[in-house]
Design an enzyme around this catalytic site. Structure first.
Site, PDB file in Angstrom:
ATOM      1  N   TYR A 128       0.796  -1.233   0.000  1.00  0.00           N
ATOM      2  CA  TYR A 128       0.000   0.000   0.000  1.00  0.00           C
ATOM      3  C   TYR A 128       0.825   1.279   0.000  1.00  0.00           C
ATOM      4  O   TYR A 128       0.288   2.372   0.045  1.00  0.00           O
ATOM      5  CB  TYR A 128      -0.999   0.011   1.166  1.00  0.00           C
ATOM      6  CG  TYR A 128      -0.415  -0.134   2.549  1.00  0.00           C
ATOM      7  CD1 TYR A 128       0.069   0.967   3.248  1.00  0.00           C
ATOM      8  CD2 TYR A 128      -0.362  -1.378   3.166  1.00  0.00           C
ATOM      9  CE1 TYR A 128       0.589   0.833   4.520  1.00  0.00           C
ATOM     10  CE2 TYR A 128       0.155  -1.516   4.444  1.00  0.00           C
ATOM     11  CZ  TYR A 128       0.627  -0.411   5.115  1.00  0.00           C
ATOM     12  OH  TYR A 128       1.153  -0.552   6.379  1.00  0.00           O
ATOM     13  N   GLU A 246      -9.686  -6.843  12.444  1.00  0.00           N
ATOM     14  CA  GLU A 246      -8.458  -7.152  13.188  1.00  0.00           C
ATOM     15  C   GLU A 246      -8.560  -6.680  14.637  1.00  0.00           C
ATOM     16  O   GLU A 246      -8.058  -7.326  15.546  1.00  0.00           O
ATOM     17  CB  GLU A 246      -7.260  -6.484  12.497  1.00  0.00           C
ATOM     18  CG  GLU A 246      -5.938  -6.734  13.203  1.00  0.00           C
ATOM     19  CD  GLU A 246      -4.739  -6.156  12.465  1.00  0.00           C
ATOM     20  OE1 GLU A 246      -4.940  -5.466  11.455  1.00  0.00           O
ATOM     21  OE2 GLU A 246      -3.612  -6.413  12.910  1.00  0.00           O
ATOM     22  N   HIS A 280      -6.620 -11.630   8.843  1.00  0.00           N
ATOM     23  CA  HIS A 280      -6.931 -11.563  10.286  1.00  0.00           C
ATOM     24  C   HIS A 280      -8.328 -12.129  10.579  1.00  0.00           C
ATOM     25  O   HIS A 280      -8.423 -13.193  11.160  1.00  0.00           O
ATOM     26  CB  HIS A 280      -6.760 -10.147  10.863  1.00  0.00           C
ATOM     27  CG  HIS A 280      -5.426  -9.541  10.582  1.00  0.00           C
ATOM     28  ND1 HIS A 280      -4.245 -10.197  10.860  1.00  0.00           N
ATOM     29  CD2 HIS A 280      -5.062  -8.352  10.015  1.00  0.00           C
ATOM     30  CE1 HIS A 280      -3.234  -9.444  10.494  1.00  0.00           C
ATOM     31  NE2 HIS A 280      -3.696  -8.319   9.977  1.00  0.00           N
ATOM     32  N   ASP A 331       3.294 -10.658   7.780  1.00  0.00           N
ATOM     33  CA  ASP A 331       2.687  -9.360   8.073  1.00  0.00           C
ATOM     34  C   ASP A 331       3.709  -8.285   8.439  1.00  0.00           C
ATOM     35  O   ASP A 331       4.362  -7.726   7.575  1.00  0.00           O
ATOM     36  CB  ASP A 331       1.627  -9.562   9.171  1.00  0.00           C
ATOM     37  CG  ASP A 331       0.647  -8.404   9.256  1.00  0.00           C
ATOM     38  OD1 ASP A 331       0.853  -7.395   8.557  1.00  0.00           O
ATOM     39  OD2 ASP A 331      -0.326  -8.485  10.019  1.00  0.00           O
TER      40      ASP A 331
HETATM   41 ZN    ZN Z   1      -1.413  -6.447   7.217  1.00  0.00          ZN
END
Ligand code: ZN
Length: 465
Positions: A128, A246, A280, A331
């Site tokens: 991102y 999450e 998640h 992650d």
């Molecule tokens: Zn992530």
């Protein structure tokens, strides 16, 4: 940096885990793209390579943010009032605010060599960080995406690039904060990015592209559905990933604003299929769990990161019993070892349920082997693969566990897998093959050392910025 070597066409395995069990002395034949063409036994012919240890398919890493390697371990200092996920997120935003393309590639190159040495052979990069520091776009919108692909190709890890759509600062349609400007796209600019990333992956059998929305906080479900539809043929059969549920606060905010929990909201508003991977999915009720199982979507769990951030506990044992599919990812990069992720995944469930050996869908068998086969099949699906494991048509991604290691003395192959997961040393992986290329030899990636110096320089620069 030099590229990995040529693709091998045949590998002899003294003992390999196939869907029908442990095969002795078999030959894995590979096609020109590095996929498994056939697995034969009673084959006395010469091969390109012989592996004498315990051979299993490589582990897919279904969720990675490469840039977060730059702050791994640096967010453990407690700040008054900020000792939660949201405080960690602010620190992460600040630390990554200045990362430039060269630095990102340097961090990713080092990170990926570590993943390979630990047994990950492919990675889904949930990417991102798109724009320049400050938020203005690069002239080439795929500048940073291309650097991740380059880093992966340099070291020989297979990559599924998931450029991430990020449109807003919260459920309430808040504008993005200054620290989020590097992430933000409109659906139109996102589709251009997706197209550009697809062009960088086409004709490379070790690269693929998929679709990702950061979260329901960052993308309204109606925008997500419309953008998926507009992406059309570009993402036909491609994976679709999203962070969801999450944090408990995220659930509370969604309930307050929309009157519905996030996973239920996603299923109400979007056509969630077995191409989807829900990252998640920590906070789910029984109805939401049922929706996920029925849709065939994969749940992407990142046990060390989820524990580190105090997220909560996904009911993984129940989900597996119900027929759900899951895999693991690194992650935030505080851990890049699949064995450690699987160990923590199992232990958290044991602590929660106060039982042992809980992640075996069958009544009996090796817990380690069950965890590994679950993660290989769920992970491959999340990376867009139609088949997984040591079978014809699957990627030729293999790892050899060092059966001669002292910690594995006098053990059956299943016991070696159990020992690798639950008591194993970090250097248990001896050889790694990705798409038929021999990328880790005797436990070492040949570029590990040369990638380390530039990585140290980047970390020093970022910490002094
Ligand atoms: Zn992530």
């Amino acid at each position: 940096m030099t590229s990995p070597g040529p693709r091998l066409t045949s590998i002899r395995c003294a003992k390999a885990l196939t869907p029908s069990g442990w095969e002795d002395n078999c030959v894995i034949e590979l096609d020109q793209t590095g996929r498994i063409a056939a697995i034969t036994s009673n084959n006395a012919g010469a091969t390109d390579l012989s592996l004498n240890g315990i051979v299993i398919a490589g582990l897919p890493n279904l969720h990675s943010h490469a840039h977060q390697k730059a702050i791994a371990g640096l967010t453990e200092h407690r700040i008054a009032g900020q000792d939660d996920f949201w405080g960690w997120r602010d620190l992460m935003y600040r630390a990554n605010a200045q990362l430039d393309p060269d630095q990102l590639q340097t961090v990713a190159r080092y990170l990926y060599t570590g993943m390979l040495q630990s047994g990950y052979t492919s990675v889904a990069e949930f990417h991102y960080l798109h724009h320049q520091p400050g938020g203005d776009p690069y002239r080439d919108c795929s500048e940073l995406s291309a650097r991740l692909l380059e880093a992966a190709s340099e070291v020989g890890i297979a990559i599924t690039l998931l450029p991430v759509l990020y449109c807003r600062g919260g459920f309430n349609n808040d504008p993005v904060q200054d620290t989020q400007r590097r992430f933000a796209n409109t659906p139109e600019s996102y589709l251009k990015l997706l197209q550009a990333c697809d062009s960088l992956c086409v004709d490379n059998p070790d690269r693929s592209v998929g679709f990702a929305a950061h979260s329901l906080r960052a993308v309204a479900p109606e925008v997500l559905s419309a953008t998926l539809e507009d992406a059309g043929s570009l993402i036909k059969d491609a994976p679709v990933h999203i962070h969801v549920a999450e944090q408990a606060r995220e659930v509370a905010e969604c309930l307050a604003l929309n009157g519905v929990r996030p996973v239920a909201w996603l299923y109400d508003q979007c056509d969630v299929t077995d191409q989807w991977c829900l990252i998640h999915a920590t906070h789910v009720d029984s109805g939401e769990l049922d929706c996920i199982v029925k849709s065939g979507a994969t749940v992407g769990l990142c046990p060390t990161t989820e524990a580190n951030l105090g997220d909560g506990i996904f009911p993984a044992a129940q989900f597996l019993t119900d027929g759900g599919r899951l895999g693991v990812g690194s992650d935030s990069q505080i851990c890049t070892c699949p064995a450690e992720e699987l160990r923590l995944l199992e232990y958290v469930q044991r602590l929660s349920l106060q039982r042992r050996t809980v992640m075996i869908p069958d009544d009996a068998g090796s817990n380690g082997r069950a965890l590994i086969t679950t993660a290989i099949s769920g992970g491959a699906r999340a990376l867009g693969e139609k088949s997984s494991g040591l079978v014809s048509g699957a990627r030729g991604d293999l790892i050899e566990i060092d059966h001669e290691h002292s910690e594995f003395a006098s053990r059956t192959p299943d016991q070696i897998l159990d020992s690798w997961i639950f008591s194993g040393p970090n250097n248990a992986v001896r050889n790694v093959i990705v798409g038929g290329r021999h990328v880790v030899r005797d436990g070492i990636h040949p570029l590990r050392e040369s990638a380390s110096g530039p990585f140290r320089q980047v970390i020093a620069m970022l910490n002094n910025a």
